[in-house]
Write a protein that holds these residues in place. Structure first.
Motif, PDB file in Angstrom:
ATOM      1  N   ALA A 191      -0.002  27.221   6.266  1.00 21.03           N
ATOM      2  CA  ALA A 191       1.188  27.294   7.120  1.00 21.03           C
ATOM      3  C   ALA A 191       2.453  26.983   6.329  1.00 21.03           C
ATOM      4  CB  ALA A 191       1.050  26.312   8.289  1.00 21.03           C
ATOM      5  N   GLU A 192       2.370  26.060   5.384  1.00 19.91           N
ATOM      6  CA  GLU A 192       3.549  25.678   4.597  1.00 19.91           C
ATOM      7  C   GLU A 192       3.855  26.651   3.476  1.00 19.91           C
ATOM      8  OE1 GLU A 192       3.090  21.681   3.180  1.00 19.91           O
ATOM      9  OE2 GLU A 192       3.147  20.832   5.197  1.00 19.91           O
ATOM     10  N   ARG A 193       2.824  27.219   2.842  1.00 21.31           N
ATOM     11  CA  ARG A 193       3.031  28.051   1.658  1.00 21.31           C
ATOM     12  C   ARG A 193       2.794  29.532   1.888  1.00 21.31           C
ATOM     13  NH1 ARG A 193       1.305  24.335  -3.379  1.00 21.31           N
ATOM     14  NH2 ARG A 193       2.507  22.538  -2.698  1.00 21.31           N
ATOM     15  N   GLY A 194       2.146  29.874   2.979  1.00 25.76           N
ATOM     16  CA  GLY A 194       1.930  31.286   3.278  1.00 25.76           C
ATOM     17  C   GLY A 194       0.565  31.793   2.853  1.00 25.76           C
ATOM     18  N   GLY A 195       0.360  33.093   3.104  1.00 27.22           N
ATOM     19  CA  GLY A 195      -0.913  33.738   2.819  1.00 27.22           C
ATOM     20  C   GLY A 195      -1.348  33.567   1.378  1.00 27.22           C
ATOM     21  N   VAL A 237       0.863  -1.176   0.000  1.00 26.65           N
ATOM     22  CA  VAL A 237       0.000   0.000   0.000  1.00 26.65           C
ATOM     23  C   VAL A 237       0.901   1.229   0.000  1.00 26.65           C
ATOM     24  CG1 VAL A 237      -1.764   1.287   1.260  1.00 26.65           C
ATOM     25  CG2 VAL A 237      -1.839  -1.215   1.212  1.00 26.65           C
ATOM     26  N   VAL A 238       0.726   2.084  -0.994  1.00 27.48           N
ATOM     27  CA  VAL A 238       1.516   3.306  -1.124  1.00 27.48           C
ATOM     28  C   VAL A 238       0.639   4.470  -0.675  1.00 27.48           C
ATOM     29  CG1 VAL A 238       2.721   4.832  -2.739  1.00 27.48           C
ATOM     30  CG2 VAL A 238       2.811   2.361  -3.068  1.00 27.48           C
ATOM     31  N   TYR A 239       1.185   5.316   0.169  1.00 25.04           N
ATOM     32  CA  TYR A 239       0.456   6.490   0.652  1.00 25.04           C
ATOM     33  C   TYR A 239       1.222   7.747   0.285  1.00 25.04           C
ATOM     34  CZ  TYR A 239      -1.516   9.995   3.714  1.00 25.04           C
ATOM     35  OH  TYR A 239      -2.082  11.145   4.198  1.00 25.04           O
ATOM     36  N   THR A 240       0.517   8.732  -0.234  1.00 25.25           N
ATOM     37  CA  THR A 240       1.101  10.036  -0.494  1.00 25.25           C
ATOM     38  C   THR A 240       0.064  11.089  -0.129  1.00 25.25           C
ATOM     39  OG1 THR A 240       2.308  11.402  -2.092  1.00 25.25           O
ATOM     40  CG2 THR A 240       0.403  10.199  -2.929  1.00 25.25           C
ATOM     41  N   ALA A 241       0.521  12.255   0.213  1.00 25.28           N
ATOM     42  CA  ALA A 241      -0.396  13.343   0.548  1.00 25.28           C
ATOM     43  C   ALA A 241       0.169  14.648   0.009  1.00 25.28           C
ATOM     44  CB  ALA A 241      -0.586  13.440   2.063  1.00 25.28           C
ATOM     45  N   GLY A 242      -0.698  15.576  -0.270  1.00 22.95           N
ATOM     46  CA  GLY A 242      -0.275  16.876  -0.765  1.00 22.95           C
ATOM     47  C   GLY A 242      -1.428  17.848  -0.709  1.00 22.95           C
ATOM     48  N   SER A 243      -1.169  19.056  -1.180  1.00 25.98           N
ATOM     49  CA  SER A 243      -2.237  20.047  -1.202  1.00 25.98           C
ATOM     50  C   SER A 243      -3.135  19.833  -2.423  1.00 25.98           C
ATOM     51  CB  SER A 243      -1.660  21.462  -1.223  1.00 25.98           C
ATOM     52  OG  SER A 243      -0.959  21.704  -2.435  1.00 25.98           O
ATOM     53  N   TRP A 244      -2.583  19.407  -3.529  1.00 31.10           N
ATOM     54  CA  TRP A 244      -3.304  19.181  -4.790  1.00 31.10           C
ATOM     55  C   TRP A 244      -4.089  20.427  -5.187  1.00 31.10           C
ATOM     56  CZ3 TRP A 244      -0.629  15.213  -5.981  1.00 31.10           C
ATOM     57  CH2 TRP A 244      -0.336  14.228  -5.045  1.00 31.10           C
ATOM     58  N   ASP A 245      -3.490  21.592  -4.939  1.00 30.44           N
ATOM     59  CA  ASP A 245      -4.122  22.860  -5.275  1.00 30.44           C
ATOM     60  C   ASP A 245      -3.983  23.106  -6.769  1.00 30.44           C
ATOM     61  OD1 ASP A 245      -5.515  25.142  -4.653  1.00 30.44           O
ATOM     62  OD2 ASP A 245      -3.804  26.236  -3.843  1.00 30.44           O
ATOM     63  N   LEU A 246      -5.065  23.465  -7.417  1.00 28.88           N
ATOM     64  CA  LEU A 246      -5.088  23.657  -8.869  1.00 28.88           C
ATOM     65  C   LEU A 246      -4.483  22.430  -9.570  1.00 28.88           C
ATOM     66  CD1 LEU A 246      -4.078  27.429  -9.100  1.00 28.88           C
ATOM     67  CD2 LEU A 246      -6.377  26.435  -9.186  1.00 28.88           C
ATOM     68  N   PHE A 247      -5.112  21.299  -9.385  1.00 29.75           N
ATOM     69  CA  PHE A 247      -4.657  20.003  -9.912  1.00 29.75           C
ATOM     70  C   PHE A 247      -4.280  20.136 -11.385  1.00 29.75           C
ATOM     71  CE2 PHE A 247      -5.010  15.610 -11.275  1.00 29.75           C
ATOM     72  CZ  PHE A 247      -4.417  14.945 -10.215  1.00 29.75           C
ATOM     73  N   HIS A 248      -3.101  19.614 -11.744  1.00 30.51           N
ATOM     74  CA  HIS A 248      -2.594  19.755 -13.113  1.00 30.51           C
ATOM     75  C   HIS A 248      -1.890  18.479 -13.571  1.00 30.51           C
ATOM     76  CE1 HIS A 248       1.421  20.323 -11.394  1.00 30.51           C
ATOM     77  NE2 HIS A 248       0.868  21.193 -10.553  1.00 30.51           N
ATOM     78  N   ALA A 249      -1.396  18.478 -14.784  1.00 33.21           N
ATOM     79  CA  ALA A 249      -0.768  17.293 -15.385  1.00 33.21           C
ATOM     80  C   ALA A 249       0.435  16.809 -14.579  1.00 33.21           C
ATOM     81  CB  ALA A 249      -0.346  17.595 -16.827  1.00 33.21           C
ATOM     82  N   GLY A 250       1.162  17.701 -13.933  1.00 33.05           N
ATOM     83  CA  GLY A 250       2.292  17.299 -13.097  1.00 33.05           C
ATOM     84  C   GLY A 250       1.849  16.471 -11.902  1.00 33.05           C
ATOM     85  N   HIS A 251       0.718  16.853 -11.310  1.00 31.68           N
ATOM     86  CA  HIS A 251       0.161  16.061 -10.219  1.00 31.68           C
ATOM     87  C   HIS A 251      -0.198  14.661 -10.719  1.00 31.68           C
ATOM     88  CE1 HIS A 251      -1.199  20.083  -8.348  1.00 31.68           C
ATOM     89  NE2 HIS A 251      -0.228  19.599  -7.577  1.00 31.68           N
ATOM     90  N   MET A 252      -0.820  14.605 -11.895  1.00 32.93           N
ATOM     91  CA  MET A 252      -1.231  13.310 -12.444  1.00 32.93           C
ATOM     92  C   MET A 252      -0.018  12.427 -12.706  1.00 32.93           C
ATOM     93  SD  MET A 252      -4.055  11.958 -12.971  1.00 32.93           S
ATOM     94  CE  MET A 252      -4.240  10.234 -13.274  1.00 32.93           C
ATOM     95  N   SER A 253       1.032  12.984 -13.264  1.00 32.12           N
ATOM     96  CA  SER A 253       2.262  12.216 -13.521  1.00 32.12           C
ATOM     97  C   SER A 253       2.843  11.679 -12.222  1.00 32.12           C
ATOM     98  CB  SER A 253       3.303  13.091 -14.228  1.00 32.12           C
ATOM     99  OG  SER A 253       2.852  13.451 -15.502  1.00 32.12           O
ATOM    100  N   PHE A 254       2.849  12.509 -11.182  1.00 28.94           N
ATOM    101  CA  PHE A 254       3.359  12.080  -9.891  1.00 28.94           C
ATOM    102  C   PHE A 254       2.537  10.921  -9.337  1.00 28.94           C
ATOM    103  CE2 PHE A 254       3.047  12.181  -5.282  1.00 28.94           C
ATOM    104  CZ  PHE A 254       4.375  11.984  -4.941  1.00 28.94           C
ATOM    105  N   LEU A 255       1.202  11.032  -9.395  1.00 32.02           N
ATOM    106  CA  LEU A 255       0.339   9.979  -8.869  1.00 32.02           C
ATOM    107  C   LEU A 255       0.483   8.679  -9.668  1.00 32.02           C
ATOM    108  CD1 LEU A 255      -2.839  12.076  -8.031  1.00 32.02           C
ATOM    109  CD2 LEU A 255      -1.194  11.075  -6.412  1.00 32.02           C
ATOM    110  N   GLU A 256       0.657   8.785 -10.979  1.00 39.75           N
ATOM    111  CA  GLU A 256       0.875   7.584 -11.792  1.00 39.75           C
ATOM    112  C   GLU A 256       2.179   6.895 -11.396  1.00 39.75           C
ATOM    113  OE1 GLU A 256       0.591   9.256 -15.712  1.00 39.75           O
ATOM    114  OE2 GLU A 256      -1.578   8.905 -15.826  1.00 39.75           O
ATOM    115  N   ALA A 257       3.227   7.675 -11.161  1.00 36.93           N
ATOM    116  CA  ALA A 257       4.516   7.110 -10.731  1.00 36.93           C
ATOM    117  C   ALA A 257       4.402   6.486  -9.349  1.00 36.93           C
ATOM    118  CB  ALA A 257       5.596   8.193 -10.749  1.00 36.93           C
TER     119      ALA A 257
END
Length: 111
Positions: A95-99, A55-75
């Motif tokens: 908190a991580e990225r700011g206002g 079982v692989v687990y990953t987490a992120g903000s997934w803000d403005l989901f784009h092709a780079g996110h999809m490539s990462f999830l496929e990998a």
């Protein structure tokens, strides 16, 4: 009922480490998130994880989901048999990225 993610008490977490998102870092760690096999089956075409499945687990903000996110999830999916994806809360992203972040709220990012 067996705990699907317990598999020797570890999960595999993959995350992007480079600016272009091509590099993945594999890290084995103890997870506080232990979904039941029944919960995984709800999202896994009715197949429950076997004790030998990874079982692989990953987490992120997934803000403005784009092709780079999809490539990462496929990998990340190629690293195991099941992929669980977490979404960081609005407070965590801010908190991580700011206002001004996240641009989309949690409800919008979870759709």
């Amino acid at each position: 009922e067996e705990e699907a993610a317990s598999m020797h008490g570890a999960t595999l977490r993959a995350r992007a480490m480079s600016g272009d998102g091509d590099e993945l870092l594999e890290e084995t760690r103890i997870s506080n998130f232990l979904p039941t096999a029944r919960r995984i089956v709800q999202f896994a075409d009715g197949r429950a994880p076997k004790p030998t499945d990874k079982v692989v687990y990953t987490a992120g903000s997934w803000d403005l989901f784009h092709a780079g996110h999809m490539s990462f999830l496929e990998a990340a999916k190629k690293k195991g048999d099941f992929l669980l994806v977490g979404i960081h809360s609005d407070d965590t992203v801010n908190a991580e990225r700011g206002g001004g972040f996240p641009i989309m709220n949690l409800r919008e990012r979870a759709r």
